[in-house]
Write a protein that holds these residues in place. Structure first.
Motif, short mmCIF file in Angstrom:
data_model
loop_
_atom_site.label_atom_id
_atom_site.label_comp_id
_atom_site.label_asym_id
_atom_site.label_seq_id
_atom_site.Cartn_x
_atom_site.Cartn_y
_atom_site.Cartn_z
N TRP A 1 52.69 42.96 105.22
CA TRP A 1 51.42 43.12 105.95
C TRP A 1 51.14 44.61 106.16
CZ3 TRP A 1 49.93 38.29 105.71
CH2 TRP A 1 48.73 37.89 106.33
N ALA A 2 52.18 45.35 106.55
CA ALA A 2 52.01 46.79 106.80
C ALA A 2 51.64 47.51 105.49
CB ALA A 2 53.30 47.37 107.38
N LEU A 3 52.29 47.13 104.39
CA LEU A 3 51.99 47.77 103.10
C LEU A 3 50.55 47.48 102.67
CD1 LEU A 3 55.38 47.08 101.27
CD2 LEU A 3 54.58 49.26 102.19
N PHE A 4 50.12 46.22 102.84
CA PHE A 4 48.73 45.88 102.53
C PHE A 4 47.77 46.72 103.39
CE2 PHE A 4 50.14 41.82 100.54
CZ PHE A 4 49.31 41.82 99.43
N THR A 5 48.16 46.93 104.66
CA THR A 5 47.30 47.72 105.55
C THR A 5 47.18 49.15 105.05
OG1 THR A 5 48.07 46.35 107.38
CG2 THR A 5 46.95 48.40 107.96
N ILE A 6 48.30 49.72 104.57
CA ILE A 6 48.26 51.09 104.03
C ILE A 6 47.35 51.13 102.81
CG2 ILE A 6 49.65 52.85 102.89
CD1 ILE A 6 51.99 51.95 104.73
N ALA B 1 43.19 44.64 93.70
CA ALA B 1 44.52 44.02 93.75
C ALA B 1 44.79 43.38 95.12
CB ALA B 1 45.60 45.07 93.44
N THR B 2 44.23 43.96 96.17
CA THR B 2 44.52 43.46 97.52
C THR B 2 43.30 42.79 98.15
OG1 THR B 2 43.93 45.57 98.54
CG2 THR B 2 46.22 45.29 97.89
N LEU B 3 42.33 42.43 97.31
CA LEU B 3 41.06 41.93 97.84
C LEU B 3 41.20 40.67 98.68
CD1 LEU B 3 37.76 42.52 96.96
CD2 LEU B 3 38.15 40.10 96.60
N VAL B 4 42.02 39.72 98.21
CA VAL B 4 42.15 38.45 98.95
C VAL B 4 42.76 38.71 100.32
CG1 VAL B 4 43.40 36.26 99.03
CG2 VAL B 4 42.20 36.94 96.95
N TRP B 5 43.79 39.54 100.37
CA TRP B 5 44.41 39.85 101.66
C TRP B 5 43.39 40.51 102.58
CZ3 TRP B 5 45.11 44.17 104.64
CH2 TRP B 5 46.00 44.04 105.71
N ALA B 6 42.66 41.51 102.06
CA ALA B 6 41.69 42.23 102.90
C ALA B 6 40.60 41.30 103.39
CB ALA B 6 41.09 43.38 102.10
#
Lengths: 380, 68
Positions: free
Chosen positions: A338-343, A198-203
């Protein structure tokens, strides 16, 4: 995909992830806090003085340089840097007259409206400075920064290989299934797969831009040694007389690029300028164009622009990596996202590690059957 | 993005591809402009996180709600 190539991708995913996982957790924890560095600096009273009254005029650059030089009259100005976010904050680099690099001198930070001199604290002395140092180079300088950059590249390979092995694994499973009742390993795999995909693009984007930023000394160094050096080499005349004022240099450079603002001014004789030419580096005003730099060589004796050029694509990539790594280009809501994606990325890291810890040990089980067969048997 | 063994844009990739598309758009939006672009960025980037949260909420151990 053939079973052999799938096995290969699984190995790539396992080892790239395992090698970078410890560093990645440090990056997640420090990064999670650093997303809010402005807010924290403000709370801790560590933010720079950028106060000025409405309508107040900026001090001439020459006045700022003079104030900075008072801090150490043996040093001369080498570089002026203008904060893109905070218009009142000016950084002035001073060094010994013969120094061409940026290692041995000192930075002075001035309020461009009041001339107030603000001591830059050592990174270890502030919370944000400490976290940033830990994030960028693990307190080990250039070598550590290159190491973190390599870990970033491994993380990028880990996200891509993770995507490759996701497909075959999920072939008979519904998207987002979380089988928490089926033991630690299955539950962790499902959590890892859902949060990861789900968060692959951001990562991927944050990992890649982080690696690029880690290598920024190499990238700017390459630009300086190739295109910029070729540009200054076309104007090799030596200084024969006194230089015009820094304010006239800035005005000439700005006039070469209508609608742009000052980013940096490098004095003649340092490695980012010519022997008698200033480099005036400008940027645009918008979120996008403030990352696009252009450079004008301004003759120090005449104040005339000798040559003006853009910067190569890799400098644009480096400059654009900043916002896409820091998440500072869309206000506080984007910082929170950004913080939530980091978590979530931290959860993916830990759950992936748990999957590896709880891996079936079929081979070692058969090898050790004689010694601890009962114990291993109970695990299976 | 192809489906590999599953062939084409099959069920496995439909939602991940949609989330990836929203992420790319959201990441790019706020750099292109302010105001409405910021809102588009926040709204689209929130979707992958919301999906994680909803899936976790619904399938938390002990929770009775069926469905995935």
């Amino acid at each position: 995909m053939t079973p052999a190539s799938l096995r290969g991708w699984r190995l790539v995913h396992r080892w790239t992830s395992l090698i970078c996982s410890a560093n990645l957790l440090i990056l997640c924890v420090t990064g999670l806090i650093l997303v809010f560095h402005h807010e924290i600096e403000h709370l801790m009273g560590e933010d720079l003085d950028s106060s000025y009254t409405e309508g107040q005029a900026r001090l001439p650059l020459q006045s700022l340089v003079d104030i900075a030089q008072k801090a150490d009259p043996a040093l001369v100005p080498k570089l002026l840097s203008f904060d893109p976010e905070d218009k009142a904050v000016n950084y002035i680099y001073l060094a010994k007259p013969e120094e061409r690099g940026f290692d041995l001198g000192r930075w002075v930070v001035l309020n461009g409206f009041t001339g107030a001199n603000q001591m830059l604290k050592q990174p270890e002395e502030t919370l944000v400075g400490f976290l940033l140092k830990l994030h960028v180079d693990l307190f080990t300088g250039f070598a550590g920064q290159m190491f973190v950059g390599m870990m970033g590249l491994l993380f990028v390979v880990s996200t891509v290989s993770g995507l490759v092995v996701y497909g075959p694994f999920m072939k008979k499973l519904a998207f987002g299934i979380l089988r928490f009742g089926r033991g630690t390993r299955i539950g962790s795999i499902d959590l890892h797969n859902l949060f990861g995909v789900a968060t692959l693009v951001w990562a991927f984007v944050v990992g890649l831009t982080g690696a690029i930023l880690s290598f920024s000394p190499l990238i700017t160094g390459y630009w300086q040694k190739t295109e910029l050096a070729a540009m200054t080499a076309r104007h090799p005349e030596p200084m024969t007389g006194p230089a015009v004022s820094i304010d006239r240099v800035a005005a000439s450079g700005l006039a070469a690029f209508p609608g742009k603002e000052l980013a940096f001014i490098a004095y003649p004789g340092n490695e980012y300028a010519g022997s008698r030419h200033f480099s005036v580096i400008v940027r645009g005003h918008t979120e996008l164009t403030q990352r696009l730099l252009s450079v004008a060589l301004v003759d120090a004796e005449t104040g005339v622009v000798a040559e003006a050029a853009g910067t190569p694509w890799y400098m644009t990539v480096l400059m654009l990596s900043g916002p896409f790594h820091f998440g500072d280009y869309g206000g506080l809501p984007l910082q929170i996202l950004w913080a939530l994606f980091t978590i979530v990325t931290g959860v993916v890291t830990v759950s992936g590690f748990v999957v590896w810890l709880k891996r079936p040990r079929a081979r070692s089980a058969s090898a050790n059957r004689g010694a601890s067969g009962a114990k291993l048997g109970s695990k299976a | 993005m192809t489906g590999g063994m599953t062939g084409g844009m099959s069920g496995v990739w439909r939602i991940p591809a949609a989330l990836a598309g929203l992420s790319v758009f959201g990441l790019a939006a706020a750099i292109l402009g302010d105001g409405v672009w910021d809102w588009l960025c926040w709204a689209t980037l929130a979707v992958p996180l919301a999906v994680c949260l909803v899936k976790l909420w619904r399938q938390w151990p002990g929770r009775q709600t069926a469905g995935v």
